[in-house]
Design a protein around this motif. Sequence first.
Motif, PDB file in Angstrom:
ATOM      1  N   PRO A  16       0.814  -1.229   0.000  1.00  0.00           N
ATOM      2  CA  PRO A  16       0.000   0.000   0.000  1.00  0.00           C
ATOM      3  C   PRO A  16       0.839   1.268   0.000  1.00  0.00           C
ATOM      4  CG  PRO A  16      -0.919  -1.592   1.527  1.00  0.00           C
ATOM      5  CD  PRO A  16       0.393  -2.143   1.084  1.00  0.00           C
ATOM      6  N   ALA A  17       1.976   1.242   0.689  1.00  0.00           N
ATOM      7  CA  ALA A  17       2.865   2.409   0.671  1.00  0.00           C
ATOM      8  C   ALA A  17       3.405   2.654  -0.732  1.00  0.00           C
ATOM      9  CB  ALA A  17       4.024   2.204   1.648  1.00  0.00           C
ATOM     10  N   LEU A  18       3.707   1.571  -1.469  1.00  0.00           N
ATOM     11  CA  LEU A  18       4.194   1.729  -2.837  1.00  0.00           C
ATOM     12  C   LEU A  18       3.145   2.401  -3.706  1.00  0.00           C
ATOM     13  CD1 LEU A  18       5.954  -1.744  -3.404  1.00  0.00           C
ATOM     14  CD2 LEU A  18       6.883   0.359  -2.418  1.00  0.00           C
ATOM     15  N   SER A  19       1.880   2.031  -3.519  1.00  0.00           N
ATOM     16  CA  SER A  19       0.801   2.631  -4.316  1.00  0.00           C
ATOM     17  C   SER A  19       0.594   4.099  -3.965  1.00  0.00           C
ATOM     18  CB  SER A  19      -0.503   1.849  -4.118  1.00  0.00           C
ATOM     19  OG  SER A  19      -0.402   0.545  -4.633  1.00  0.00           O
ATOM     20  N   VAL A  20       0.628   4.428  -2.681  1.00  0.00           N
ATOM     21  CA  VAL A  20       0.395   5.817  -2.261  1.00  0.00           C
ATOM     22  C   VAL A  20       1.565   6.704  -2.685  1.00  0.00           C
ATOM     23  CG1 VAL A  20       0.040   7.347  -0.294  1.00  0.00           C
ATOM     24  CG2 VAL A  20      -1.052   5.110  -0.336  1.00  0.00           C
ATOM     25  N   ILE A  21       2.787   6.220  -2.479  1.00  0.00           N
ATOM     26  CA  ILE A  21       3.951   6.987  -2.917  1.00  0.00           C
ATOM     27  C   ILE A  21       3.935   7.147  -4.437  1.00  0.00           C
ATOM     28  CG2 ILE A  21       6.475   6.987  -3.048  1.00  0.00           C
ATOM     29  CD1 ILE A  21       6.471   5.482  -0.355  1.00  0.00           C
ATOM     30  N   GLY A  22       3.543   6.075  -5.132  1.00  0.00           N
ATOM     31  CA  GLY A  22       3.443   6.150  -6.583  1.00  0.00           C
ATOM     32  C   GLY A  22       2.402   7.150  -7.035  1.00  0.00           C
ATOM     33  N   ALA A  23       1.277   7.236  -6.309  1.00  0.00           N
ATOM     34  CA  ALA A  23       0.249   8.222  -6.634  1.00  0.00           C
ATOM     35  C   ALA A  23       0.795   9.646  -6.485  1.00  0.00           C
ATOM     36  CB  ALA A  23      -0.969   8.025  -5.741  1.00  0.00           C
ATOM     37  N   PHE A  24       1.612   9.851  -5.488  1.00  0.00           N
ATOM     38  CA  PHE A  24       2.246  11.158  -5.308  1.00  0.00           C
ATOM     39  C   PHE A  24       3.168  11.482  -6.481  1.00  0.00           C
ATOM     40  CE2 PHE A  24       6.035  13.414  -3.492  1.00  0.00           C
ATOM     41  CZ  PHE A  24       5.451  14.665  -3.409  1.00  0.00           C
ATOM     42  N   GLY A  25       3.975  10.498  -6.899  1.00  0.00           N
ATOM     43  CA  GLY A  25       4.853  10.705  -8.044  1.00  0.00           C
ATOM     44  C   GLY A  25       4.083  10.941  -9.327  1.00  0.00           C
ATOM     45  N   ALA A  26       3.000  10.195  -9.512  1.00  0.00           N
ATOM     46  CA  ALA A  26       2.171  10.368 -10.711  1.00  0.00           C
ATOM     47  C   ALA A  26       1.516  11.737 -10.723  1.00  0.00           C
ATOM     48  CB  ALA A  26       1.110   9.272 -10.769  1.00  0.00           C
ATOM     49  N   ALA A  27       1.126  12.250  -9.564  1.00  0.00           N
ATOM     50  CA  ALA A  27       0.521  13.582  -9.489  1.00  0.00           C
ATOM     51  C   ALA A  27       1.531  14.675  -9.828  1.00  0.00           C
ATOM     52  CB  ALA A  27      -0.054  13.818  -8.093  1.00  0.00           C
ATOM     53  N   LEU A  28       2.783  14.478  -9.436  1.00  0.00           N
ATOM     54  CA  LEU A  28       3.816  15.470  -9.731  1.00  0.00           C
ATOM     55  C   LEU A  28       4.104  15.569 -11.229  1.00  0.00           C
ATOM     56  CD1 LEU A  28       6.432  14.813  -6.896  1.00  0.00           C
ATOM     57  CD2 LEU A  28       4.990  16.834  -7.157  1.00  0.00           C
ATOM     58  N   THR A  29       3.968  14.460 -11.944  1.00  0.00           N
ATOM     59  CA  THR A  29       4.383  14.416 -13.348  1.00  0.00           C
ATOM     60  C   THR A  29       3.218  14.376 -14.325  1.00  0.00           C
ATOM     61  OG1 THR A  29       4.565  11.995 -13.223  1.00  0.00           O
ATOM     62  CG2 THR A  29       6.549  13.275 -12.759  1.00  0.00           C
ATOM     63  N   VAL A  30       1.978  14.503 -13.855  1.00  0.00           N
ATOM     64  CA  VAL A  30       0.828  14.416 -14.745  1.00  0.00           C
ATOM     65  C   VAL A  30       0.885  15.540 -15.772  1.00  0.00           C
ATOM     66  CG1 VAL A  30      -0.691  15.827 -13.293  1.00  0.00           C
ATOM     67  CG2 VAL A  30      -1.682  14.138 -14.822  1.00  0.00           C
ATOM     68  N   ALA A  58      -2.625  15.806  -3.898  1.00  0.00           N
ATOM     69  CA  ALA A  58      -3.727  16.700  -4.291  1.00  0.00           C
ATOM     70  C   ALA A  58      -3.205  18.116  -4.541  1.00  0.00           C
ATOM     71  CB  ALA A  58      -4.793  16.702  -3.207  1.00  0.00           C
ATOM     72  N   PHE A  59      -2.269  18.579  -3.728  1.00  0.00           N
ATOM     73  CA  PHE A  59      -1.677  19.900  -3.930  1.00  0.00           C
ATOM     74  C   PHE A  59      -0.935  19.960  -5.262  1.00  0.00           C
ATOM     75  CE2 PHE A  59       1.906  22.880  -3.308  1.00  0.00           C
ATOM     76  CZ  PHE A  59       1.189  24.039  -3.042  1.00  0.00           C
ATOM     77  N   ALA A  60      -0.184  18.887  -5.585  1.00  0.00           N
ATOM     78  CA  ALA A  60       0.535  18.844  -6.858  1.00  0.00           C
ATOM     79  C   ALA A  60      -0.437  18.817  -8.046  1.00  0.00           C
ATOM     80  CB  ALA A  60       1.446  17.612  -6.898  1.00  0.00           C
ATOM     81  N   LEU A  61      -1.540  18.100  -7.907  1.00  0.00           N
ATOM     82  CA  LEU A  61      -2.538  18.056  -8.979  1.00  0.00           C
ATOM     83  C   LEU A  61      -3.158  19.437  -9.214  1.00  0.00           C
ATOM     84  CD1 LEU A  61      -4.414  14.688  -8.314  1.00  0.00           C
ATOM     85  CD2 LEU A  61      -2.932  15.237 -10.252  1.00  0.00           C
ATOM     86  N   ARG A  62      -3.457  20.152  -8.133  1.00  0.00           N
ATOM     87  CA  ARG A  62      -4.058  21.477  -8.277  1.00  0.00           C
ATOM     88  C   ARG A  62      -3.110  22.429  -9.023  1.00  0.00           C
ATOM     89  NH1 ARG A  62      -5.689  20.311  -2.773  1.00  0.00           N
ATOM     90  NH2 ARG A  62      -7.956  19.917  -2.710  1.00  0.00           N
ATOM     91  N   ILE A  63      -1.830  22.314  -8.738  1.00  0.00           N
ATOM     92  CA  ILE A  63      -0.850  23.157  -9.434  1.00  0.00           C
ATOM     93  C   ILE A  63      -0.777  22.785 -10.911  1.00  0.00           C
ATOM     94  CG2 ILE A  63       1.614  23.680  -9.617  1.00  0.00           C
ATOM     95  CD1 ILE A  63       1.801  23.436  -6.607  1.00  0.00           C
TER      96      ILE A  63
END
Length: 218
Positions: free
Chosen positions: A136-150, A210-215
């Motif tokens: 689960p940590a891999l998925s959540v950390i990955g979601a953060f990385g995916a949000a930064l690079t979307v 979520a903050f990265a996605l908003r930006i």
Amino acid sequence: MTALLIRDLRLAMRAGGGFGLGLGFFLILAVLVPLGVGPDTGTLALIAPGILWVGALLACLLSLDRLFALDHEDGSLDLLATSPIPLEGVVAVKALAHWLTTGLPLALAAPVLGILLNLPGPAFAPLMLSLLLGTPALSVIGAFGAALTVGLKRGGLLMSLLVLPLYVPTLVFGAQAVSRAAQGLDGSTALLLTAGITAGSAALLPFAAAFALRINLR
């Protein structure tokens, strides 16, 4: 949020959605390692915990670039950002869907693949438990990385470079728990640390993502 979870699960189950991609990669890795290392059972038993955890980590990484990219391309992400659902909740649901279709199947399949790598019997239960606690940590950390690079071109490569260093603590403690169990030692401390990383990631990173996605959506 339930409807969003069901939608993401359905998308992952479709051809090319990434559901079977991680399992296929995990299986291929477990088959290739004995061919490359050799048939010595002692060597395989020694490296099996690390190989299985690295395989699970890389398998989780394979489908992360799809987490927000497809929604961004078809405009769904803009709709989700303006919907009544908090963007933090959207990130958490997408991370949960990724874990259900990638991390959970990997954790359930790992003991079977451990047989191919001659994993000692006492380590099978800690292997599954460490993956259930750590993926689960891999998925959540990955979601953060995916949000930064979307929205970025070649964002998948950049995301991998950003995410892999953050995966290191989970990898170290998860593999250590299995390795200690294989040697007949107590691996409970490593399991607790793995669970702590997952809890901390789940509590903090959806807000950062979520903050990265908003930006990126401005």
